[in-house]
Enzyme design. Structure first.
Site, PDB file in Angstrom:
ATOM      1  N   LYS B  79      -7.968 -12.488 -36.441  1.00 30.74           N
ATOM      2  CA  LYS B  79      -8.016 -11.899 -35.101  1.00 30.74           C
ATOM      3  C   LYS B  79      -8.326 -10.405 -35.241  1.00 30.74           C
ATOM      4  CE  LYS B  79      -4.952 -12.015 -31.005  1.00 30.74           C
ATOM      5  NZ  LYS B  79      -3.594 -12.397 -30.540  1.00 30.74           N
ATOM      6  N   SER B 154      -3.823 -14.945 -26.309  1.00 27.82           N
ATOM      7  CA  SER B 154      -4.891 -14.015 -26.583  1.00 27.82           C
ATOM      8  C   SER B 154      -5.701 -14.355 -27.844  1.00 27.82           C
ATOM      9  CB  SER B 154      -4.318 -12.606 -26.735  1.00 27.82           C
ATOM     10  OG  SER B 154      -3.432 -12.545 -27.831  1.00 27.82           O
ATOM     11  N   SER B 178       0.515 -16.447 -27.684  1.00 31.11           N
ATOM     12  CA  SER B 178      -0.901 -16.204 -27.988  1.00 31.11           C
ATOM     13  C   SER B 178      -1.471 -16.977 -29.176  1.00 31.11           C
ATOM     14  CB  SER B 178      -1.128 -14.710 -28.221  1.00 31.11           C
ATOM     15  OG  SER B 178      -1.147 -14.027 -26.999  1.00 31.11           O
TER      16      SER B 178
END
Lengths: 98, 476
Positions: B79, B154, B178
């Site tokens: 990420k 996310s 997330s």
């Protein structure tokens, strides 16, 4: 029901050092009030004798010996990210008006 | 949807260690898969040069007879909030444009030492604020199962990349769901480990008392191997716990006699019918396999979201105060003095959601409101933790849905931020309590959209949780 006024929201933005565009302000007044109204349901909970949770690991006083550990941080690579550098120092705008 | 399929991580690594597959070929393959799937927007930066260098190094070790490690040559995506050598780290936000990390996250260092190769940075909601990736400054990620829908967030880029088979696994972060929610929306396995199990050093902070790092993978076994490499104490993160004796690579748990609680408040009327149907089917399957399934009530879970949306923005307002355009990132050059430069840099550099959270956080921490909001939320957090603790005295695991719905349409929830927050309603309790929680795929609805099952267990029972997840994976 939370009722933050335009003045309140501008003060929050000012405290958080965020300049808002005029068209953003009204949107934020509405949204922040709606979100605060939602979280205010906690006010109905009786928790006056409950100890607040600051952290969840239960770890306390993490100590280490006072010796320098070389993690390979390189000052030059740190300076590479700085928008304005002068003589190996970070340059900022004027703070005090003469 | 294009769908590349990778072998299990241990098999890939074994082939590389044997010399029958070259790391450089695996890295090149992952990079070309990423390029070919650009329409999904899962990746915002590839780290080609650095990745090829690392792959060469792995191959060189094999040729010399040295062991490159248990993840030898395995390509993965991190990420964008992880600091990784070889390219910018922006956490999905343009305020960090141009920021090249001067050091690397501990998690990335550990994976590198195990032979794994980070090939790209995954798209995400800016600063991990969101449940759909629609808050990314680099555009929304498209769901691999339906391009008109979100991948969740996310860590939406990470989950979609694994679902598309671009890499065999990806790293995500989970502050309020997330990792689990996008894993559920994309039909892959995702684990939020116990708070403190994996070092947060070098990961751009959001809510420091809630943030966890975890793997997203195609199988539980793959995720377990990644956790085994990542877990452990780190002097650079004082909240990490020493569990050096624990192993995470495990076998499926025997379901017979296992006490599993269905959280009553998680299967309320707010949960969509397709989710409920898949959930009930899994409960029936678990019972058939001999598990002792009962209902458990955690009354405070109804308050968890309100509690989270005080604590999280409070921590966000503190963590995001460092983005002032002085030492790194976007800098507004037009300002006349220092104060003006803070105001303009932050006003123009941050996206809508970051500004919203910073202002809410500033409000709940401000003098006169601190007790009524922030301190109150911290006491409710204690109540929730106590409820989980007493539940885990009687039962082994808790289960529930991951999210109230399947992947929603792009744009469906962007008008009202509170609607988007409600997507986290079933995932935030685990973060507030610090307990491990996972999302395991359990099937699809009639439209072919994936559905996940959420598993939760007591602090530091990550190994058992992985064992149960393996058993559930084997049910279908």
């Amino acid at each position: 029901m939370a009722k933050l006024s335009k003045k309140d929201v501008l003060k929050l933005a000012r405290l958080a050092r965020i300049e808002l565009e005029p068209d953003e302000i009204n949107v934020y007044i509405d949204e922040i009030n709606r979100i605060l109204t939602y979280v205010e349901q906690l006010k109905l909970v009786d928790s006056k004798d409950v100890i607040p949770t600051n952290q969840i690991t239960g770890l306390t006083n993490i100590m280490r010996s006072d010796v320098i550990i070389d993690y390979g941080y390189n000052p030059r690579s740190l300076f590479k990210n700085v928008p304005k550098v002068r003589q190996h120092q970070i340059q900022v705008k004027r703070m005090v008006e003469l | 949807m294009i769908r590349h399929s990778w072998q299990a991580l241990d098999k890939i690594a074994a082939s590389v260690r044997r010399g029958s597959v070259r790391a450089i070929d695996l890295t090149t393959e992952a990079l070309s898969l990423i390029e070919a799937s650009s329409e999904y927007n899962t990746v915002i930066l590839t780290l080609k040069d650095r990745a090829l260098e690392l792959a060469e190094e792995v191959d060189r070790k094999v040729r010399r007879g040295q062991d490159p490690g248990p993840l030898a040559g395995v390509p993965y995506i991190a990420k964008d909030n992880f600091l990784v050598y070889g390219g910018e780290a922006r956490a999905g936000s343009k305020i960090l444009n141009g920021f090249v990390p001067p050091y690397q996250a501990t998690a990335i260092n550990r994976l590198e030492a195990a032979g794994a190769i980070c090939v790209a940075k995954a798209n995400m909601d800016a600063f991990a604020h969101g449940a759909s990736t629609e808050n990314s400054d680099f555009g929304v990620v498209k769901n691999p199962y339906d391009k008109t829908r979100v991948p969740g967030g996310s860590s939406g880029g990470s989950a979609a990349a694994v679902a598309l088979g671009l890499v065999p696994f990806a790293l995500g972060t989970d502050t309020g769901g997330s990792i689990r929610q996008p894993s559920s929306f994309c039909g892959v396995f995702g684990l939020k480990p116990t708070y403190g199990l994996i070092s947060r050093s070098g990961v751009i902070a959001m809510g420091s008392s809630l943030d966890c790092i975890g793997p997203i993978a195609n199988s539980v076994a793959d995720a377990a191997l990644v956790v085994e490499v990542l877990a452990g104490k780190d002097p650079l993160d004082a909240t990490t716990v020493d569990r050096s004796k624990e192993r995470y690579v495990t076998k499926p748990l025997s379901l017979s006699g296992l006490k599993i609680g269905v959280v009553k408040e998680y299967v309320s009327d707010g949960v969509a019918a397709d989710i409920k149907q898949a959930f009930d089917q899994t409960v029936a399957d678990l019972e058939k396999a001999g598990a002792d399934v009962c209902e458990v009530s955690l009354p405070s879970t109804k308050l968890a979201l309100a509690c989270y949306y005080i604590i999280c923005p409070a921590e966000v307002s503190s963590n995001l105060s460092r983005y002032d355009g002085i030492r790194y990132g976007y800098h507004d050059a037009s300002s006349k003095n220092l104060d003006d430069s803070y105001l303009k840099t932050r006003g123009r550099g941050f996206g809508k959601e970051a500004k919203r959270r910073i202002m809410i956080g500033t409000f709940v921490l401000s003098s006169g409101y601190y007790d009524a909001y922030y301190k109150k939320a911290m006491t409710v957090r204690t109540m929730l933790i106590k409820e989980f603790e007493s539940a885990f005295k009687k039962i082994d695991f808790l289960i529930g849905p991951v999210a109230p719905t399947v992947a929603f349409k792009i744009g469906e929830k962007t008008k009202n931020p509170l609607d988007m927050y409600l997507a986290d309603v079933l995932t935030v309790p685990a973060n507030l309590a610090g307990i491990p929680a996972a999302s395991v795929p359990i099937g699809f609805n009639e439209q072919g959209l994936p559905i996940g099952l959420q598993l939760m267990s007591a602090m530091h029972s990550d190994r058992n949780l992985l064992g149960l997840a393996m058993s559930i994976e084997g049910l279908s």
